[in-house]
Design an enzyme around this catalytic site. Structure first.
Site, mmCIF file in Angstrom:
data_model
loop_
_atom_site.group_PDB
_atom_site.id
_atom_site.type_symbol
_atom_site.label_atom_id
_atom_site.label_comp_id
_atom_site.label_asym_id
_atom_site.label_seq_id
_atom_site.Cartn_x
_atom_site.Cartn_y
_atom_site.Cartn_z
ATOM 1 N N GLU A 14 37.158 9.399 16.935
ATOM 2 C CA GLU A 14 37.334 9.500 15.484
ATOM 3 C C GLU A 14 38.532 10.371 15.119
ATOM 4 O O GLU A 14 39.289 10.047 14.203
ATOM 5 C CB GLU A 14 36.061 10.042 14.827
ATOM 6 C CG GLU A 14 34.869 9.101 14.891
ATOM 7 C CD GLU A 14 35.131 7.771 14.213
ATOM 8 O OE1 GLU A 14 36.067 7.689 13.398
ATOM 9 O OE2 GLU A 14 34.404 6.810 14.503
ATOM 10 N N TYR A 54 35.022 12.433 6.261
ATOM 11 C CA TYR A 54 34.924 11.160 6.969
ATOM 12 C C TYR A 54 34.364 11.346 8.379
ATOM 13 O O TYR A 54 33.373 10.720 8.770
ATOM 14 C CB TYR A 54 36.288 10.451 7.052
ATOM 15 C CG TYR A 54 36.253 9.398 8.124
ATOM 16 C CD1 TYR A 54 35.593 8.201 7.913
ATOM 17 C CD2 TYR A 54 36.791 9.648 9.394
ATOM 18 C CE1 TYR A 54 35.476 7.256 8.917
ATOM 19 C CE2 TYR A 54 36.677 8.713 10.403
ATOM 20 C CZ TYR A 54 36.027 7.525 10.168
ATOM 21 O OH TYR A 54 35.893 6.611 11.167
ATOM 22 N N ASP A 88 36.085 5.561 4.871
ATOM 23 C CA ASP A 88 37.480 5.727 5.279
ATOM 24 C C ASP A 88 38.334 4.815 4.389
ATOM 25 O O ASP A 88 37.832 4.222 3.434
ATOM 26 C CB ASP A 88 37.662 5.378 6.765
ATOM 27 C CG ASP A 88 37.552 3.883 6.985
ATOM 28 O OD1 ASP A 88 36.879 3.218 6.191
ATOM 29 O OD2 ASP A 88 38.144 3.379 7.950
#
Length: 303
Positions: A49, A132, A150
């Site tokens: 991520e 996020y 996102d």
DNA sequence: GACCCGTGGTT
DNA sequence: TAACCAAGGGT
């Protein structure tokens, strides 16, 4: 108050048509990405991520494999130097992310027993983990219900639900509320929906030229049903790169990454002809902790 | 909210 | 070719 026509009330736990379609499509056609493989750890999800922040999948893939091959756990990375994290980061860009990921590894090892936390507050307290990424870890690593928003999700929601050609300016409050409104109730269904919405935005409902002809959501897309009206909202001003401090920082870091030993000032001076700007960039990198000034006057990646 | 932070492929 | 774009976060 209650709905006079009980038949319009969705059954408890039922998915909206949007969720039904998107998750069904995702189940059939999701890309085969390493961080989606069975057995993926919370640490590997976190690493992926952070690497994927503002960086395309294709460029993340090789670096992701190298990182996890070398540092399969937070403890493994914490035991190595921040400089090595920056070096292996290579040219992914935004090298402060590597520094923060290393700081994450240290924090997870020392404060969380080596286990990536699953609570929103604990995740948000980790360096480089924002709204996020924290929710992405909750959903994709722990299978929890979390509104993961996102840029892809924002765009898909703006079109399919909002009927707009593009998403407006980001707003955590508004964006999270918009996702909450369509997020399935159950943990597993919610996590799957988040991944599906991101995938749809990345592969079909793209920014410039969406592939509406092959979109699974076409029939329920508010934007298409409205006749695909043009975007009339505010336009963000483009950001340049050539000639900026960011370019100079990148050139300086490239020297440090390539050299496997400390380098003299002269090695840094050759990358940019404007002395004042080069020095400003160098000072900023030192302040950021990306460059370590040694007592002998040379420079190296951080220890 | 505005601005800064890398890099390279695509249009 | 310049502009756009890519799973954001920090200040």
């Amino acid at each position: 108050m209650h709905d006079p026509d009980f038949r319009t009330e969705p059954a408890p736990g039922a998915l909206t048509p949007l969720a039904e379609i998107v998750t069904g499509w995702f189940t059939e056609s999701a890309r085969n990405l390493p961080w989606r493989h069975p057995g993926t750890t919370a640490w590997s999800v976190l690493v992926s991520e952070v690497m994927l922040q503002q960086t395309p999948v294709s460029r993340v893939l090789p670096v992701y494999e190298q990182w996890l091959g070398r540092w399969p756990t937070p403890a493994a990375l914490a035991a190595d130097s921040a400089g090595e994290a920056v070096r292996l980061w290579g040219k992914l860009g935004y090298p402060r992310r590597a520094l923060r990921l290393h700081a994450c590894a240290v924090a997870i090892t020392r404060k969380h027993g080596g286990v990536v936390p699953d609570g929103l507050t604990e995740l948000l307290s980790l360096p480089g983990v924002g709204e996020y990424t924290a929710r992405a870890v909750q959903a994709f690593a722990y299978g929890r219900r979390a509104a993961v928003v996102d840029t892809n999700v924002r765009r898909v929601l703006a079109r399919a639900v909002g009927g707009q050609a593009q998403a407006g300016p980001p707003s955590t409050t508004r964006d999270l509320a918009a996702m909450e409104a369509v997020l399935p109730d159950a943990d597993t269904a919610a996590a799957l929906f988040c991944a599906a919405m991101m995938e749809l935005g990345a592969v079909v409902c793209t920014s410039a030229s969406p592939s509406c002809a092959s979109c699974p959501v076409l029939g329920v897309c508010a934007w298409r049903l409205a006749g695909s009206p043009a975007y009339d909202g505010p336009v963000a001003r483009p950001q340049r790169f050539a000639g900026t401090d960011r370019q100079v920082r990148g050139l300086l870091m490239d020297v440090l990454r390539s050299a496997h030993h400390p380098v003299p000032q002269s090695a840094l001076d050759v990358v940019w002809p404007v002395d004042a700007q080069r020095q400003r960039a160098q000072d900023a990198l030192v302040a950021d902790g990306l460059i370590d000034p040694l007592p002998d006057g040379r420079f190296a990646l951080p220890a």
